[in-house]
Design a protein around this motif. Structure first.
Motif, PDB file in Angstrom:
ATOM      1  N   ALA A  45      -5.844  38.739 -41.341  1.00 43.89           N
ATOM      2  CA  ALA A  45      -6.263  38.685 -39.942  1.00 43.89           C
ATOM      3  C   ALA A  45      -7.754  38.949 -39.869  1.00 43.89           C
ATOM      4  O   ALA A  45      -8.225  39.997 -40.302  1.00 43.89           O
ATOM      5  N   VAL A  46      -8.498  37.988 -39.330  1.00 51.13           N
ATOM      6  CA  VAL A  46      -9.953  38.095 -39.223  1.00 51.13           C
ATOM      7  C   VAL A  46     -10.358  37.637 -37.830  1.00 51.13           C
ATOM      8  O   VAL A  46     -10.100  36.495 -37.452  1.00 51.13           O
ATOM      9  N   GLY A  47     -10.973  38.510 -37.075  1.00 52.13           N
ATOM     10  CA  GLY A  47     -11.484  38.135 -35.764  1.00 52.13           C
ATOM     11  C   GLY A  47     -10.424  37.647 -34.798  1.00 52.13           C
ATOM     12  O   GLY A  47     -10.674  36.736 -34.014  1.00 52.13           O
ATOM     13  N   GLY A  48      -9.231  38.232 -34.829  1.00 48.55           N
ATOM     14  CA  GLY A  48      -8.172  37.839 -33.922  1.00 48.55           C
ATOM     15  C   GLY A  48      -7.405  36.617 -34.369  1.00 48.55           C
ATOM     16  O   GLY A  48      -6.494  36.167 -33.679  1.00 48.55           O
ATOM     17  N   ARG A  49      -7.774  36.056 -35.511  1.00 46.41           N
ATOM     18  CA  ARG A  49      -7.058  34.909 -36.061  1.00 46.41           C
ATOM     19  C   ARG A  49      -6.359  35.321 -37.355  1.00 46.41           C
ATOM     20  O   ARG A  49      -6.757  36.290 -37.994  1.00 46.41           O
ATOM     21  N   VAL A  50      -5.345  34.554 -37.726  1.00 50.27           N
ATOM     22  CA  VAL A  50      -4.660  34.794 -38.991  1.00 50.27           C
ATOM     23  C   VAL A  50      -4.750  33.517 -39.813  1.00 50.27           C
ATOM     24  O   VAL A  50      -4.422  32.430 -39.328  1.00 50.27           O
ATOM     25  N   TYR A  51      -5.210  33.656 -41.050  1.00 50.59           N
ATOM     26  CA  TYR A  51      -5.360  32.529 -41.957  1.00 50.59           C
ATOM     27  C   TYR A  51      -4.357  32.676 -43.097  1.00 50.59           C
ATOM     28  O   TYR A  51      -4.102  33.779 -43.582  1.00 50.59           O
ATOM     29  N   ALA A  52      -3.808  31.534 -43.532  1.00 52.44           N
ATOM     30  CA  ALA A  52      -2.846  31.566 -44.630  1.00 52.44           C
ATOM     31  C   ALA A  52      -2.867  30.244 -45.369  1.00 52.44           C
ATOM     32  O   ALA A  52      -3.289  29.215 -44.830  1.00 52.44           O
ATOM     33  N   GLY A  53      -2.413  30.267 -46.615  1.00 51.03           N
ATOM     34  CA  GLY A  53      -2.228  29.061 -47.402  1.00 51.03           C
ATOM     35  C   GLY A  53      -0.750  28.787 -47.559  1.00 51.03           C
ATOM     36  O   GLY A  53       0.085  29.684 -47.397  1.00 51.03           O
ATOM     37  N   ALA A  54      -0.388  27.538 -47.884  1.00 52.16           N
ATOM     38  CA  ALA A  54       1.011  27.150 -47.978  1.00 52.16           C
ATOM     39  C   ALA A  54       1.248  26.305 -49.220  1.00 52.16           C
ATOM     40  O   ALA A  54       0.316  25.698 -49.759  1.00 52.16           O
ATOM     41  N   PRO A  55       2.508  26.231 -49.686  1.00 53.11           N
ATOM     42  CA  PRO A  55       2.816  25.446 -50.893  1.00 53.11           C
ATOM     43  C   PRO A  55       2.518  23.964 -50.771  1.00 53.11           C
ATOM     44  O   PRO A  55       2.394  23.280 -51.785  1.00 53.11           O
ATOM     45  N   ASP A  56       2.424  23.439 -49.551  1.00 48.82           N
ATOM     46  CA  ASP A  56       2.123  22.012 -49.414  1.00 48.82           C
ATOM     47  C   ASP A  56       0.638  21.713 -49.565  1.00 48.82           C
ATOM     48  O   ASP A  56       0.192  20.575 -49.370  1.00 48.82           O
ATOM     49  N   GLY A  57      -0.166  22.723 -49.929  1.00 57.97           N
ATOM     50  CA  GLY A  57      -1.588  22.515 -50.168  1.00 57.97           C
ATOM     51  C   GLY A  57      -2.455  22.692 -48.944  1.00 57.97           C
ATOM     52  O   GLY A  57      -3.663  22.446 -49.013  1.00 57.97           O
ATOM     53  N   THR A  58      -1.896  23.147 -47.834  1.00 57.84           N
ATOM     54  CA  THR A  58      -2.680  23.308 -46.614  1.00 57.84           C
ATOM     55  C   THR A  58      -3.171  24.740 -46.443  1.00 57.84           C
ATOM     56  O   THR A  58      -2.583  25.688 -46.948  1.00 57.84           O
ATOM     57  N   VAL A  59      -4.269  24.855 -45.730  1.00 53.87           N
ATOM     58  CA  VAL A  59      -4.751  26.130 -45.197  1.00 53.87           C
ATOM     59  C   VAL A  59      -4.643  26.005 -43.687  1.00 53.87           C
ATOM     60  O   VAL A  59      -5.015  24.979 -43.119  1.00 53.87           O
ATOM     61  N   PHE A  60      -4.100  27.033 -43.028  1.00 52.37           N
ATOM     62  CA  PHE A  60      -3.951  26.930 -41.590  1.00 52.37           C
ATOM     63  C   PHE A  60      -4.348  28.233 -40.914  1.00 52.37           C
ATOM     64  O   PHE A  60      -4.390  29.301 -41.551  1.00 52.37           O
ATOM     65  N   ALA A  61      -4.679  28.126 -39.630  1.00 53.20           N
ATOM     66  CA  ALA A  61      -5.112  29.277 -38.839  1.00 53.20           C
ATOM     67  C   ALA A  61      -4.331  29.290 -37.533  1.00 53.20           C
ATOM     68  O   ALA A  61      -4.112  28.237 -36.911  1.00 53.20           O
ATOM     69  N   VAL A  62      -3.897  30.485 -37.114  1.00 49.81           N
ATOM     70  CA  VAL A  62      -3.179  30.654 -35.854  1.00 49.81           C
ATOM     71  C   VAL A  62      -3.797  31.813 -35.085  1.00 49.81           C
ATOM     72  O   VAL A  62      -4.539  32.630 -35.638  1.00 49.81           O
ATOM     73  N   ASP A  63      -3.474  31.885 -33.801  1.00 49.09           N
ATOM     74  CA  ASP A  63      -3.976  32.956 -32.936  1.00 49.09           C
ATOM     75  C   ASP A  63      -3.164  34.213 -33.206  1.00 49.09           C
ATOM     76  O   ASP A  63      -1.964  34.265 -32.930  1.00 49.09           O
ATOM     77  N   GLY A  64      -3.823  35.241 -33.749  1.00 50.68           N
ATOM     78  CA  GLY A  64      -3.120  36.470 -34.075  1.00 50.68           C
ATOM     79  C   GLY A  64      -2.673  37.269 -32.877  1.00 50.68           C
ATOM     80  O   GLY A  64      -1.858  38.176 -33.013  1.00 50.68           O
ATOM     81  N   ARG A  65      -3.187  36.942 -31.689  1.00 48.22           N
ATOM     82  CA  ARG A  65      -2.817  37.701 -30.496  1.00 48.22           C
ATOM     83  C   ARG A  65      -1.495  37.246 -29.906  1.00 48.22           C
ATOM     84  O   ARG A  65      -0.916  37.944 -29.072  1.00 48.22           O
ATOM     85  N   ASP A  66      -0.999  36.071 -30.332  1.00 49.64           N
ATOM     86  CA  ASP A  66       0.193  35.504 -29.696  1.00 49.64           C
ATOM     87  C   ASP A  66       1.158  34.944 -30.738  1.00 49.64           C
ATOM     88  O   ASP A  66       1.381  33.730 -30.805  1.00 49.64           O
ATOM     89  N   PRO A  67       1.770  35.798 -31.577  1.00 48.08           N
ATOM     90  CA  PRO A  67       2.710  35.286 -32.584  1.00 48.08           C
ATOM     91  C   PRO A  67       3.901  34.561 -31.967  1.00 48.08           C
ATOM     92  O   PRO A  67       4.451  33.645 -32.596  1.00 48.08           O
ATOM     93  N   ALA A  68       4.300  34.941 -30.772  1.00 47.92           N
ATOM     94  CA  ALA A  68       5.445  34.272 -30.145  1.00 47.92           C
ATOM     95  C   ALA A  68       5.156  32.805 -29.857  1.00 47.92           C
ATOM     96  O   ALA A  68       6.080  32.004 -29.720  1.00 47.92           O
ATOM     97  N   GLY A  69       3.868  32.446 -29.777  1.00 49.83           N
ATOM     98  CA  GLY A  69       3.500  31.070 -29.501  1.00 49.83           C
ATOM     99  C   GLY A  69       3.304  30.225 -30.733  1.00 49.83           C
ATOM    100  O   GLY A  69       2.923  29.049 -30.627  1.00 49.83           O
ATOM    101  N   TRP A  70       3.548  30.771 -31.913  1.00 49.03           N
ATOM    102  CA  TRP A  70       3.356  30.004 -33.137  1.00 49.03           C
ATOM    103  C   TRP A  70       4.372  28.863 -33.254  1.00 49.03           C
ATOM    104  O   TRP A  70       4.141  27.853 -33.852  1.00 49.03           O
TER     105      TRP A  70
END
Length: 775
Positions: free
Chosen positions: A750-775
C-alpha cells in the motif's frame, strides 16, 4: 470422443475416457500399480490422474494399499509434493488426481543430461530434506524414495508416488517374507526387519538418490537385485564421483543402522554449513532454473525469503539478553537521481548496448555512463569463494513494493498516512511485451516490483521495466543478458535501482529515470548481499563483510564483525540498520545490529528460544517464536535493545510456516493454510484471527487500516486491520498456464492510498486501497 488407446495387449490397451469427472487426455507413464494420465477437470485445470491396473482392481489387499496411498498423499499434500485434488479408491478402476506439475523426474534428467553439478546437487539435497521433513512430521514414511519418484519442478524437487508409504498409525501390515520397495534405494532394515521401517529409511534412500544424481549410478550397483540387497546390508557404499563437500553428509545418510543417520532437520543444518563453503544460493525458497539447462517453463521468476533454518526446540523467549545498546537514530533518506529521461526506444537501445559491453569482459566492474559506451572502472576488491544469496531483507519479495511503513510505530486510518489522488483510476498493465523478456505465453512471468517515487520498477524473466504509478504506462524497458531472470524485485539504494540476476550472479545498478546501466558487479565471489540506505553489504567465504557504495559501486570498508557467526543480513523498510540473526545449538537466538555505513555493531542480544526476525518497529525488533523444528509459530516476541526487555505474546493457535508484516505495534501473520492473525505487541495479546481459505498466500502487507495479501490465483484480498473482517478481493488473474503453481508469491504493498500487486498472468495492477469493497 472414443477412448484413447495405449500400447500393449489386454485390459490396459483400452484406457477409460474418464476417471470421475476428469477427462483423460494422454498417458504420462506406467508403473507397477497403475497408469498416470494427463487429464483436465471440467473447468480446464490440468491434473495428473493415476488409474490402477485393471488386474489389481479386484484384489482386496491392493485396494487397501491404494486407500493407504491416497490417505498418505493427502496427509503430506503441500509445497514439497503434488497436492491431491480428488480420489476415488472405491471406484471400479480406483484413481487419484493430483495437481499437474510440469517437470522431468530426476531419473529422466540424469539419463538425458548426465550427473548434476555440485550446486545443483546441494539444491536437490536441501529440497529433498525439506520434503522428508514435511512428510515425516505428519507421521508418514515414504519407503520408496528413488529418482523416478522425485519430480524436478520449477520451484524445487517434489516427492511423488506414495504407493507403499505407511502412516505410523496404519493398521495395514507387511506380509511375512514379502519385501516392498526398490532394492538399490532400500535401507538395510527394509531387508532385515521390514515391519520396523521408520523415517530413517527415507534418509537412507535420500543418500542413495544423491549418489545417483551425482554419478548416474547408485552407491550399491549390480544387475542382480539379490546382489544389491547383499551390498546394502553388508558392504560400504561407493561414493566415487560425489563432490567432496557433500560426500561426508551422504555417507552419514547411508549408515547401516537407522540411529546413525541424520534427521531431515540435521541435514538442513549441515547443508547450511556446506553452503557457507561454496554456494548459498539454493537456500532461497524461490522459483528458478534449478536443474542445469532446463528453464522456467512458466517464466515466473519468483523469489523469496530467508535461508532455511532448522531451529532447535524453543524455550522461553523472554529470557534476559546478554547484551544491549541504545536504539539508533534513523539515517538520512535516499534521494533518487533524476537525469533527463530518454524515450522508451532510446532506453532499450542503451540497455542492449550495456549488456553487450558487459559480456565482453565478464567478472569485472563495468561502469556505464549515460550516453557513453565502453568506459570501465577497475576491480575494487577481489572475489572469494561464494555466489550470491538473496534472502529476505531489503531484497526480499515479501516486501514487493517495499514501503508499507513498517517500523514507523503509528497505526493510521483506512489508508494509512497517505491519501490517494482524486484522479486515480484502477489500472492493469502487462510490462513484458511479446518477444522481449517474455516467458511462457509471452507474459514474462510473475512481476516482482518495487516503488520509486512516482514509478514502479518491475523485474521479470529477461526484463526490467519502469511503470508510471498513476496509470501503469510502461516508461522504459531494460533487457537482461540472455533472457536472465532476476532473483528479486529491484531494490532502490543510493539513488539507483539494483537488480540481481540468477545465472549471471550479477548485480546491475540502473538509473530509475531512464533504465541506463550505471555500474555492474560480478557477485560469484560472495555469499550474501543486502542493500540498506546508500550501502551494499557483501559477505565473502571467510565471513569478511564489505560495505560498497550503492551509488558508485566502490568499496567503503571491509572487516570481520565480532560475534557474527552467520553474516547473512536482513533489512527492513525505514530502518537504517542491517541485522544478522542465528539460532545456536543450545536453543538461543543471537541478534547483531550493524551500521551499514561503517560496519560497526550498534547493539547485540542473546535471547532464549529459537526465534526468527521478521521486522522492527520504534527501535524494537520483532521476532516469531518457532515452536518446533518444522516452522510452527507459537508466539510473537518484541525485544527492545534500549532496556533489554523481551515481551512474549502467545498465539491463540499455532501457525504453520507463517509469514509476517509489522506495522506499528501490530504484527500480522499469514500461515501456510490461510490462517491470518493479528497480534498487538503493546497490549500483549492476539486481537483476532481469520481463516481465509487461501493456502500458500503471499506475505501480508498493511497500511494500518487494512491488511492485504495475494493468492496464487492472482487475487488481491483486503481484511479490516481492526477486527479481521474480509472486506474485498479482486478478480482472478491466472493467465494461460492456470495449471501451474507459483511457489512463492510477492507481497502487495500500500503506497499513497493505493495498493499495487503482481499476478501470475504477468500483469501489474493497482487498486484504490480506501475502497476494497469496490474491487
Amino acid at each position: 470422443m472414443s477412448p484413447q488407446r495405449n500400447t500393449g495387449a489386454g485390459a490396459e490397451a483400452e484406457l477409460p475416457e474418464y476417471a470421475g469427472h476428469y477427462r483423460l487426455r494422454e498417458c504420462l507413464g506406467s508403473g507397477g500399480m497403475g497408469v498416470v494420465h494427463l487429464a483436465h477437470s471440467t473447468s480446464g485445470m490440468k491434473v495428473a490422474v493415476k488409474v490402477v491396473h485393471a488386474r489389481f482392481a479386484l484384489d482386496p489387499e491392493f485396494r487397501g494399499r491404494f486407500r493407504q496411498e491416497v490417505a498418505a498423499a493427502r496427509r503430506v499434500s503441500g509445497a514439497f509434493t503434488a497436492p491431491v485434488v480428488d480420489a476415488d479408491p472405491e471406484a471400479e478402476r480406483p484413481w487419484m488426481a493430483t495437481l499437474f506439475i510440469p517437470g522431468s523426474t530426476l531419473a529422466e534428467h540424469v539419463k538425458r543430461n548426465g550427473p548434476m553439478r555440485s550446486g545443483e546437487l546441494r539444491r536437490l539435497m536441501a529440497g529433498l530434506a525439506e520434503a522428508l521433513r514435511d512428510i515425516h512430521r505428519v507421521g508418514v514414511v515414504h519407503r520408496d524414495l528413488k529418482p523416478s519418484n522425485v519430480l524436478l519442478a520449477e520451484d524445487g524437487p517434489k516427492v511423488i508416488d506414495f504407493g507403499i508409504s505407511r502412516p505410523k498409525d496404519s493398521e495395514l501390515r507387511t506380509e511375512t517374507g514379502k519385501l516392498i520397495g526398490t532394492p538399490p534405494f532400500m535401507a538395510p532394515e527394509q531387508f532385515r526387519r521390514p515391519r520396523e521401517v521408520g523415517p530413517a529409511a527415507d534418509v537412507f534412500a535420500l543418500g542413495s538418490v544423491m549418489v545417483h544424481a551425482a554419478t548416474g549410478r547408485g552407491p550399491f550397483d549390480s544387475d542382480s537385485p539379490y546382489v544389491v540387497a547383499y551390498q546394502v546390508v553388508h558392504d560400504e557404499p561407493d561414493l566415487t564421483g560425489v563432490p567432496d563437500n557433500l560426500a561426508p553428509l551422504v555417507s552419514r545418510c547411508l549408515a547401516k543402522e537407522p540411529e546413525g543417520r541424520p534427521t531431515p532437520d540435521e541435514l538442513m543444518r549441515e547443508l547450511r554449513s556446506v553452503a557457507a563453503s561454496y554456494d548459498t544460493q539454493s537456500f532461497i525458497p524461490a522459483q528458478r532454473s534449478l536443474w542445469g539447462g532446463e528453464t522456467d517453463p512458466a517464466g515466473t521468476g519468483d523469489a523469496a525469503g530467508p535461508p532455511v533454518s532448522a531451529a532447535p526446540g524453543a524455550s522461553d523467549a523472554s529470557a534476559a539478553p546478554d547484551a544491549s545498546a541504545a536504539p539508533v537514530a534513523p539515517a538520512a533518506p535516499v534521494v533518487p537521481v533524476a537525469p533527463d529521461e530518454p524515450s522508451g526506444a532510446e532506453s532499450e537501445r542503451v540497455d542492449e548496448e550495456a549488456v553487450r559491453e558487459t559480456d565482453k569482459r565478464p567478472g569485472r566492474w563495468a561502469r556505464v555512463r549515460s550516453g557513453l559506451r565502453g568506459r570501465r572502472g577497475r576491480v575494487a576488491f577481489t572475489a572469494g569463494a561464494l555466489v550470491v544469496v538473496l534472502a529476505g531483507g531489503a531484497l526480499g519479495v515479501t516486501r514487493l513494493l517495499g514501503h508499507d511503513d513498517a517500523g514507523r510505530g503509528v497505526r493510521g486510518g483506512a489508508a494509512g498516512s497517505h491519501s490517494a489522488s482524486p484522479a486515480f483510476s484502477p489500472w492493469s498493465t502487462r510490462p513484458a511485451k511479446a518477444g522481449k523478456g517474455a516467458g511462457a505465453a509471452g507474459t514474462g512471468g510473475m512481476p516482482l516490483c518495487a516503488s520509486a517515487a512516482k514509478r514502479l520498477l518491475c523485474a521479470q524473466s529477461g526484463l526490467v521495466s519502469a511503470l508510471d504509478a498513476d496509470d501503469g504506462r510502461v516508461l522504459w524497458r531494460h533487457a537482461l543478458a540472455d533472457g536472465d531472470r532476476p532473483s528479486e524485485a529491484p531494490v532502490l539504494a543510493g539513488g539507483l535501482a539494483l537488480v540481481v540476476t540468477h545465472s549471471g550472479r550479477l548485480v546491475e545498478a540502473l538509473d530509475p529515470a531512464s533504465g541506463a546501466t550505471r555500474w555492474q558487479q560480478d557477485l560469484s565471489g560472495y555469499g550474501s548481499l543486502r542493500a540498506v540506505g546508500d550501502t551494499l553489504l557483501l559477505t565473502a567465504a571467510d565471513k569478511t563483510v564489505t560495505g560498497v557504495s550503492a551509488t558508485t559501486g566502490e568499496k567503503i570498508w571491509s572487516r570481520l564483525i565480532p560475534g557474527l557467526n552467520e553474516p547473512y543480513f536482513t533489512t527492513f523498510p525505514g530502518d537504517p540498520l542491517a541485522y544478522a540473526a542465528s539460532v545456536s545449538d543450545d536453543g538461543h537466538t543471537r541478534i547483531t545490529a550493524v551500521d551499514p555505513a561503517t560496519g560497526k555493531v550498534r547493539w547485540k542480544a542473546r535471547l532464549g528460544g529459537a526465534l526468527r526476525l521478521v521486522g522492527t518497529t520504534a527501535g524494537s525488533a520483532v521476532l516469531l517464536s518457532q515452536g518446533d523444528a518444522y516452522g510452527t509459530v507459537d508466539a510473537v516476541v518484541r525485544y527492545d535493545p534500549a532496556d533489554g526487555a523481551a515481551r512474549r505474546v502467545p498465539l491463540g493457535i499455532t501457525l504453520q510456516e507463517a509469514q509476517a508484516a509489522v506495522h506499528g505495534d501490530r504484527v500480522y501473520l499469514l500461515a501456510f493454510d490461510g490462517t491470518l492473525a493479528a497480534v498487538d505487541t503493546a497490549a500483549g495479546q492476539q486481537v483476532w484471527s481469520l481463516q481465509t481459505a487461501v493456502s500458500r498466500g503471499s506475505a501480508p502487507a498493511s497500511d494500518g487500516g487494512h491488511v492485504y495479501f495475494s493468492a496464487a490465483d492472482g487475487r488481491l484480498l483486503a481484511v479490516d486491520a481492526d477486527d479481521g473482517r474480509l472486506l474485498g478481493q479482486t478478480t482472478l488473474r491466472l493467465g494461460a498456464h492456470s495449471d501451474r503453481v507459483v511457489a512463492t508469491l510477492p507481497a502487495p504493498a500500500a503506497v499513497g492510498g493505493r495498493v499495487y500487486a503482481g499476478a501470475p498472468d504477468g500483469t501489474v495492477f493497482a487498486v484504490d486501497g480506501r475502497d476494497p469493497a469496490g474491487w
